[in-house]
Design a protein around this motif. Structure first.
Motif, PDB file in Angstrom:
ATOM      1  N   LYS A 128       0.557 -16.032   5.769  1.00 52.51           N
ATOM      2  CA  LYS A 128       0.621 -14.856   4.750  1.00 52.51           C
ATOM      3  C   LYS A 128       2.352 -14.966   4.608  1.00 52.51           C
ATOM      4  CE  LYS A 128      -3.446 -14.800   4.906  1.00 52.51           C
ATOM      5  NZ  LYS A 128      -4.280 -15.531   4.042  1.00 52.51           N
ATOM      6  N   THR A 151     -11.608  -9.942   0.935  1.00 54.02           N
ATOM      7  CA  THR A 151     -12.606  -9.733   1.922  1.00 54.02           C
ATOM      8  C   THR A 151     -12.669  -8.473   2.858  1.00 54.02           C
ATOM      9  OG1 THR A 151     -12.174 -11.550   3.389  1.00 54.02           O
ATOM     10  CG2 THR A 151     -13.676 -12.266   1.692  1.00 54.02           C
ATOM     11  N   TRP A 187      -3.628  -6.947   0.102  1.00 53.58           N
ATOM     12  CA  TRP A 187      -4.312  -7.428  -0.777  1.00 53.58           C
ATOM     13  C   TRP A 187      -5.702  -8.374  -0.663  1.00 53.58           C
ATOM     14  CZ3 TRP A 187      -4.015 -12.581   0.586  1.00 53.58           C
ATOM     15  CH2 TRP A 187      -2.857 -12.798   1.126  1.00 53.58           C
ATOM     16  N   GLY A 211     -12.629 -12.961   6.477  1.00 54.39           N
ATOM     17  CA  GLY A 211     -12.326 -12.682   7.727  1.00 54.39           C
ATOM     18  C   GLY A 211     -11.490 -14.090   8.396  1.00 54.39           C
ATOM     19  N   TRP A 228     -13.466  -6.725   8.108  1.00 53.48           N
ATOM     20  CA  TRP A 228     -12.903  -6.294   9.074  1.00 53.48           C
ATOM     21  C   TRP A 228     -12.294  -4.832   8.748  1.00 53.48           C
ATOM     22  CZ3 TRP A 228      -7.857  -4.632   7.221  1.00 53.48           C
ATOM     23  CH2 TRP A 228      -7.531  -5.083   6.098  1.00 53.48           C
ATOM     24  N   CYS A 259      -4.168  -7.728   5.621  1.00 53.47           N
ATOM     25  CA  CYS A 259      -3.368  -7.931   4.265  1.00 53.47           C
ATOM     26  C   CYS A 259      -4.045  -7.028   3.338  1.00 53.47           C
ATOM     27  CB  CYS A 259      -3.553  -9.335   3.850  1.00 53.47           C
ATOM     28  SG  CYS A 259      -3.129 -10.686   4.950  1.00 53.47           S
TER      29      CYS A 259
HETATM   30  S1  SF4 Z   1      -9.262 -12.166   5.781  1.00 53.69           S
HETATM   31 FE1  SF4 Z   1      -7.447 -13.126   5.197  1.00 53.69          FE
HETATM   32  S2  SF4 Z   1      -6.601 -11.985   3.483  1.00 53.69           S
HETATM   33 FE2  SF4 Z   1      -7.894 -10.678   4.656  1.00 53.69          FE
HETATM   34  S3  SF4 Z   1      -6.908  -9.774   6.155  1.00 53.69           S
HETATM   35 FE3  SF4 Z   1      -7.750 -11.664   7.188  1.00 53.69          FE
HETATM   36  S4  SF4 Z   1      -6.138 -13.185   6.753  1.00 53.69           S
HETATM   37 FE4  SF4 Z   1      -5.732 -11.412   5.518  1.00 53.69          FE
END
Ligand code: SF4
Length: 245
Positions: free
Chosen positions: A142, A59, A56, A97, A63, A54
């Motif tokens: 999402k 965290t 936005w 994550g 990743w 995502c």
């Molecule tokens: S931790 Fe949550 S907000 Fe961040 S990329 Fe993964 S699914 Fe999207």
């Protein structure tokens, strides 16, 4: 639940039996900042890795290898070492994550078994939940387009499994939104899943108090109209995007 029976039930990956979990951070006590349990005193375990990206994300250090040194961000810990850090907690929230990427690993099963208090898991809802004795899932699919394609971020079969847990009071849905259009998309998805009304939530996006409150003002009326609960993010109001809250 007996540990070996739990591992049989979920078909754990034996090749990972000797590995620990890649941990971003363990912290607490803090207050849960968002969702149906906002204000609850708890400890957090944040695991590395996510299967989405995502734009936005708050965290990305768990990743996003293009912006962070994930090796430096991660500490491999044994379940016992993690459990030691939350030994006094009455509520432990496992987040990421995407923590369910770890659910079939021996170390994850063992960790759940070692935590004495209640365990909540925060998930993006793309991975089918295993049969582990998790007390509550907070599921956040999402709905906005600034990230992954629809078929990657919305997995109906997995979401229906979480909706079945919601019928038993073991899951809530909490969707991040920024405007009225996204509120309606979130509500349409919840309607399609026949998610129980009492555990439907939307939450404004934002990692600063200014952005959070602006989005909250933009979504309030639509959320009320669609019968949704509204969560702010009290840790952001108090601490901005500082880690460890
Ligand atoms: S931790 Fe949550 S907000 Fe961040 S990329 Fe993964 S699914 Fe999207």
């Amino acid at each position: 639940m007996d540990n070996h029976r739990a591992m049989e039930m979920i078909g754990y990956d034996a090749s990972w039996a000797d590995h620990g979990l890649d941990v971003s951070e363990v912290f607490g006590p803090v207050y849960q900042g968002e969702g149906p349990f906002a204000g609850r005193r708890c400890h957090f375990i944040r695991l590395m890795r996510c299967n989405l990206s995502c734009s936005w994300c708050d965290t990305p250090f768990t990743w996003d290898a293009s912006r962070f040194d994930l090796h430096a961000e991660s500490t491999e810990m044994t379940p016992l070492a993690i459990a030691d850090q939350v030994a006094d907690a009455s509520l432990v929230v496992i987040s990421g994550g995407e923590p369910l990427m770890w659910q079939n690993r021996h170390a994850f099963v063992e960790l759940i078994d070692l935590i004495p208090g209640a365990v909540h898991v925060e998930t993006n809802g793309t991975i089918h939940p295993s049969g582990l004795p998790i007390d509550h899932y907070v599921v956040s699919p999402k709905v906005n387009d600034q990230g992954d394609p629809l078929k990657k971020r919305i997995k109906f079969e997995a979401l229906r499994s979480f909706a079945a847990l919601a019928d038993q009071g073991r899951a809530s849905i909490k969707i991040v939104v920024r405007d009225a259009d996204e509120v309606h998309r979130a509500a349409d998805l919840m309607d399609g899943l026949q998610w129980p009304h009492e555990s439907r939530w939307v939450m404004p996006e934002g990692t600063s108090a200014t952005a959070l409150l602006a989005h909250a003002a933009a979504i309030e009326e639509a959320a009320l109209t669609r019968g949704l609960n509204l969560s702010l993010r009290q840790h952001v109001l108090l601490h901005g995007d500082q880690r460890g809250y």
